[in-house]
Write an enzyme that holds these catalytic residues in place. Structure first.
Site, PDB file in Angstrom:
ATOM      1  N   ASN A   1     -35.401  75.667  -3.846  1.00  0.00           N
ATOM      2  CA  ASN A   1     -36.185  76.884  -3.569  1.00  0.00           C
ATOM      3  C   ASN A   1     -36.029  77.415  -2.147  1.00  0.00           C
ATOM      4  O   ASN A   1     -36.171  78.612  -1.930  1.00  0.00           O
ATOM      5  CB  ASN A   1     -37.664  76.692  -3.950  1.00  0.00           C
ATOM      6  CG  ASN A   1     -38.344  75.595  -3.187  1.00  0.00           C
ATOM      7  OD1 ASN A   1     -37.692  74.704  -2.633  1.00  0.00           O
ATOM      8  ND2 ASN A   1     -39.654  75.636  -3.128  1.00  0.00           N
TER       9      ASN A   1
ATOM     10  N   CYS B   1     -43.478  75.073  -2.892  1.00  0.00           N
ATOM     11  CA  CYS B   1     -44.270  73.841  -2.927  1.00  0.00           C
ATOM     12  C   CYS B   1     -45.714  74.149  -2.579  1.00  0.00           C
ATOM     13  O   CYS B   1     -46.629  73.527  -3.100  1.00  0.00           O
ATOM     14  CB  CYS B   1     -43.689  72.795  -1.992  1.00  0.00           C
ATOM     15  SG  CYS B   1     -43.594  73.318  -0.291  1.00  0.00           S
TER      16      CYS B   1
ATOM     17  N   GLU C   1     -40.806  65.044   1.264  1.00  0.00           N
ATOM     18  CA  GLU C   1     -41.658  66.224   1.037  1.00  0.00           C
ATOM     19  C   GLU C   1     -41.587  66.500  -0.447  1.00  0.00           C
ATOM     20  O   GLU C   1     -40.556  66.950  -0.940  1.00  0.00           O
ATOM     21  CB  GLU C   1     -41.094  67.439   1.768  1.00  0.00           C
ATOM     22  CG  GLU C   1     -40.854  67.256   3.243  1.00  0.00           C
ATOM     23  CD  GLU C   1     -40.307  68.534   3.883  1.00  0.00           C
ATOM     24  OE1 GLU C   1     -39.420  69.186   3.308  1.00  0.00           O
ATOM     25  OE2 GLU C   1     -40.788  68.869   4.955  1.00  0.00           O
TER      26      GLU C   1
HETATM   27  N1  LIG Z   1     -43.349  69.296   0.011  1.00  0.00           N
HETATM   28  C1  LIG Z   1     -42.426  70.182   0.349  1.00  0.00           C
HETATM   29  O1  LIG Z   1     -42.213  70.460   1.507  1.00  0.00           O
HETATM   30  C2  LIG Z   1     -41.617  70.865  -0.706  1.00  0.00           C
HETATM   31  C3  LIG Z   1     -40.883  72.004  -0.356  1.00  0.00           C
HETATM   32  C4  LIG Z   1     -40.144  72.645  -1.360  1.00  0.00           C
HETATM   33  C5  LIG Z   1     -40.130  72.137  -2.644  1.00  0.00           C
HETATM   34  N2  LIG Z   1     -40.844  71.033  -2.946  1.00  0.00           N
HETATM   35  C6  LIG Z   1     -40.869  70.534  -4.308  1.00  0.00           C
HETATM   36  O2  LIG Z   1     -39.558  70.560  -4.852  1.00  0.00           O
HETATM   37  C7  LIG Z   1     -39.620  70.739  -6.251  1.00  0.00           C
HETATM   38  C8  LIG Z   1     -38.673  71.853  -6.664  1.00  0.00           C
HETATM   39  O3  LIG Z   1     -37.398  71.619  -6.184  1.00  0.00           O
HETATM   40  P1  LIG Z   1     -36.235  71.009  -7.100  1.00  0.00           P
HETATM   41  O4  LIG Z   1     -36.431  71.440  -8.513  1.00  0.00           O
HETATM   42  O5  LIG Z   1     -34.947  71.328  -6.411  1.00  0.00           O
HETATM   43  O6  LIG Z   1     -36.558  69.453  -6.973  1.00  0.00           O
HETATM   44  P2  LIG Z   1     -35.704  68.224  -7.543  1.00  0.00           P
HETATM   45  O7  LIG Z   1     -36.482  66.996  -7.218  1.00  0.00           O
HETATM   46  O8  LIG Z   1     -35.296  68.465  -8.932  1.00  0.00           O
HETATM   47  O9  LIG Z   1     -34.356  68.250  -6.667  1.00  0.00           O
HETATM   48  C9  LIG Z   1     -34.390  68.131  -5.257  1.00  0.00           C
HETATM   49  C10 LIG Z   1     -33.022  67.670  -4.781  1.00  0.00           C
HETATM   50  O10 LIG Z   1     -32.766  66.359  -5.280  1.00  0.00           O
HETATM   51  C11 LIG Z   1     -31.478  66.311  -5.850  1.00  0.00           C
HETATM   52  N3  LIG Z   1     -31.469  65.232  -6.849  1.00  0.00           N
HETATM   53  C12 LIG Z   1     -31.685  65.301  -8.179  1.00  0.00           C
HETATM   54  N4  LIG Z   1     -31.619  64.063  -8.729  1.00  0.00           N
HETATM   55  C13 LIG Z   1     -31.373  63.205  -7.713  1.00  0.00           C
HETATM   56  C14 LIG Z   1     -31.223  61.802  -7.628  1.00  0.00           C
HETATM   57  N5  LIG Z   1     -31.316  61.014  -8.694  1.00  0.00           N
HETATM   58  N6  LIG Z   1     -30.984  61.254  -6.416  1.00  0.00           N
HETATM   59  C15 LIG Z   1     -30.910  62.022  -5.313  1.00  0.00           C
HETATM   60  N7  LIG Z   1     -31.044  63.362  -5.324  1.00  0.00           N
HETATM   61  C16 LIG Z   1     -31.280  63.945  -6.512  1.00  0.00           C
HETATM   62  C17 LIG Z   1     -31.277  67.710  -6.394  1.00  0.00           C
HETATM   63  O11 LIG Z   1     -29.907  67.981  -6.597  1.00  0.00           O
HETATM   64  C18 LIG Z   1     -31.858  68.534  -5.259  1.00  0.00           C
HETATM   65  O12 LIG Z   1     -30.925  68.660  -4.209  1.00  0.00           O
HETATM   66  C19 LIG Z   1     -41.062  71.068  -6.555  1.00  0.00           C
HETATM   67  O13 LIG Z   1     -41.685  69.916  -7.053  1.00  0.00           O
HETATM   68  C20 LIG Z   1     -41.640  71.449  -5.202  1.00  0.00           C
HETATM   69  O14 LIG Z   1     -43.018  71.278  -5.089  1.00  0.00           O
HETATM   70  C21 LIG Z   1     -41.580  70.373  -2.013  1.00  0.00           C
END
Ligand SMILES: NC(=O)c1ccc[n+]([C@@H]2O[C@H](COP(=O)([O-])OP(=O)(O)OC[C@H]3O[C@@H](n4cnc5c(N)ncnc54)[C@H](O)[C@@H]3O)[C@@H](O)[C@H]2O)c1
Length: 491
Positions: A164, A293, A259
């Site tokens: 995002n 998020c 995060e």
């Molecule tokens: N707390 C914060 O600061 C914050 C900020 C933005 C988004 N978010 C959260 O992120 C989520 C949305 O983002 P998303 O859909 O990209 O999240 P996601 O967890 O699906 O993916 C995040 C990242 O992890 C990678 N990934 C996927 N599987 C993995 C694995 N097994 N090992 C290592 N990396 C892996 C993805 O390719 C991506 O780069 C929501 O839950 C949102 O709340 C949190």
């Protein structure tokens, strides 16, 4: 020309290269991953699938750790300048691969350049200081030991941002890691990888020493375990959803900066300024189609003002423009079909369990119209789960305590907000809410980027914000000078 600036990042077949030891490379496996456009659901970009860049990072980090802080800061300032100059193509990628509205895409890139500059400045001050401890403050000791406490780099930081904010949440890891003397292996999200490739080109072009930033592309589900459990990783800085919880469980003895997801609640008291609260709920709930998020993901409103609030929010939601990111619509397609299906599942569960639809549910492909659900009850999944889409549940509560209890029963604890005109009540509610941040009379938000930002429970580990992120990118080292006599300077 900005087009020429980015010409070396593509292979002859049009896929984006990966970046290792200062070179743009073609994967030997020739495997590629398609990046789909959320609006058209067709392939927009291709990135390569590769797995290793840790050796280059480790090698480069040794020299970087001995590079003066002020030189590190200069390089980062150059990166920020290059990024501003070549911002538009990065922003164009965001429009096409994550359907972020055009203006927001550009401001994400500019905000990222600002974050890099600020990190360089802050790093000069905070990393430029150590500590001197005298031994005689502890019982039984004389002052013949002097302890020099310094901050040293961790080594190689694995940075994994989410889709995002693939640029902003990459630089919020890269800039502090580099400023603190670390090297980085970056794995961008698949949707967001093209923007990531363009962003890394800015680091390369600014003259960052080779090997300090390396970028590995590929599906997280396929190369994620390999990367996160790699022996060459000295720290994992991850932003994303539940995946982060399983990474934390599997990671070895390395510091984690996590995060994760949120279910940010907005508590609206009976004395609140309802006009102000309604505006915050609309902006907080529906900006970037709820894919933030810190989006407002639950409204807990006192029953005495619920009708007024609901009327005002519904009127505002009716004015939201639904359409294409290229046209700067307020509501654009969510990132993927699977995400849209998940959101629809939450909506159907709520319908089945008796939620009142203030707007009709409508979906075309990945585009979901803003959906406002009233009379939501704790039995519904939407009361607890993060939709990450333009769907907002409203729960009517009899007391403020009921709202606080709901908020604290969540597995998440990222942010929350409270609307009231009584500062004493605001502080009491803030004290009671078990979340990393509470906003008073405004929607949850990340930033300004130097404010501390952290999630409790399954929303994260550690604290971000520029100063705290710099602090997480170093470890403490003590050097103890043992003198043959106590040292007391007499002035
Ligand atoms: N707390 C914060 O600061 C914050 C900020 C933005 C988004 N978010 C959260 O992120 C989520 C949305 O983002 P998303 O859909 O990209 O999240 P996601 O967890 O699906 O993916 C995040 C990242 O992890 C990678 N990934 C996927 N599987 C993995 C694995 N097994 N090992 C290592 N990396 C892996 C993805 O390719 C991506 O780069 C929501 O839950 C949102 O709340 C949190």
């Amino acid at each position: 020309m900005t087009e020429d600036f980015y010409s070396e990042i593509k292979t002859s077949t049009g896929a984006f290269k990966w970046y290792c030891a200062g070179e743009w490379l073609e994967s030997t496996s020739a495997k590629t991953v398609a990046v789909l456009n959320p609006s058209t659901r067709q392939k927009e970009f291709e990135v390569q699938e590769v797995d290793s860049a840790f050796a280059a990072a480790k090698e480069a980090q040794k020299a970087w750790a001995k590079t003066p802080l002020c030189e590190r800061a200069e390089v980062l300032h150059r990166v920020a300048a290059v990024m501003r100059e070549h911002a538009q193509p990065i922003a164009d990628c965001l429009v096409k691969e994550i359907a972020k509205p055009r203006k927001d895409s550009l401001s994400e890139v500019i905000r990222s350049a600002d974050l890099i500059d600020y990190t360089a400045e802050e790093g000069l001050r905070s990393l430029g200081q150590g500590e001197l401890l005298n031994s005689d403050s502890f019982p039984g000791q004389t002052r013949n030991k002097l302890c020099l406490v310094s901050k040293v780099p961790l080594g190689v930081v694995l940075a994994i941002p989410p889709f995002n904010y693939p640029v902003n949440l990459a630089v919020s890891k890269l800039a502090p890691a580099l400023m603190a003397g670390n090297a980085v292996v970056l794995k961008p999200p698949s949707q967001g990888a093209a923007a990531g490739v363009h962003m890394v080109q800015c680091f390369a072009a600014a003259g960052l020493p080779k090997g300090l930033v390396n970028m590995v592309t590929g599906k997280g589900s396929e190369i994620g375990d390999y990367l996160t459990q790699h022996a060459g990783v000295d720290c994992i800085s991850f932003t994303g959803g539940d995946t982060g919880v399983s990474i934390a469980r599997k990671a070895g003895m390395v510091p984690l900066q996590m995060e994760l997801g949120g279910k940010d609640a907005c508590i609206i008291c009976s004395d609140a300024d309802i006009g102000l609260a309604a505006k915050a709920v609309i902006k907080g709930g529906f900006s970037y189609s709820g894919q933030r998020c810190t989006a407002v993901k639950l409204v807990l409103v006192h029953k005495d003002v619920a009708d007024d609030l609901v009327a005002k929010v519904a009127a505002g939601v009716a004015k939201l423009r639904v359409g294409a990111p290229e046209d700067d619509a307020d509501i654009t397609p969510v990132v993927s079909e699977s995400s849209a299906n998940f959101i629809e599942g939450l909506v159907e569960d709520a319908r089945h369990k008796g939620a009142k639809f203030l707007t009709p549910y409508k979906r075309e492909g990945n585009l979901i119209w803003p959906t406002l659900l009233d009379d939501v009850t704790p039995e519904m999944r939407i009361a607890w789960e993060e939709p990450f889409g333009p769907v907002l549940p409203i729960v009517r509560v009899d007391t403020v305590q009921q709202a606080i209890d709901h908020c604290n029963a969540s597995k998440f604890g990222l942010q929350g907000c409270v609307f009231t005109q009584d500062i004493n009540q605001a502080i009491a509610i803030s004290d009671a809410m078990e979340t990393g941040t509470v906003q008073i009379n405004a929607a949850p938000a990340r930033g300004p980027d130097h404010f501390p930002f952290q999630g409790f429970r399954e929303s994260g580990i550690g604290s971000q914000g520029i100063r705290n992120s710099l602090a997480m990118m170093v470890k403490t080292k003590s050097t103890v000078i043992n003198l043959n006599q106590p040292s007391y300077a007499m002035g």
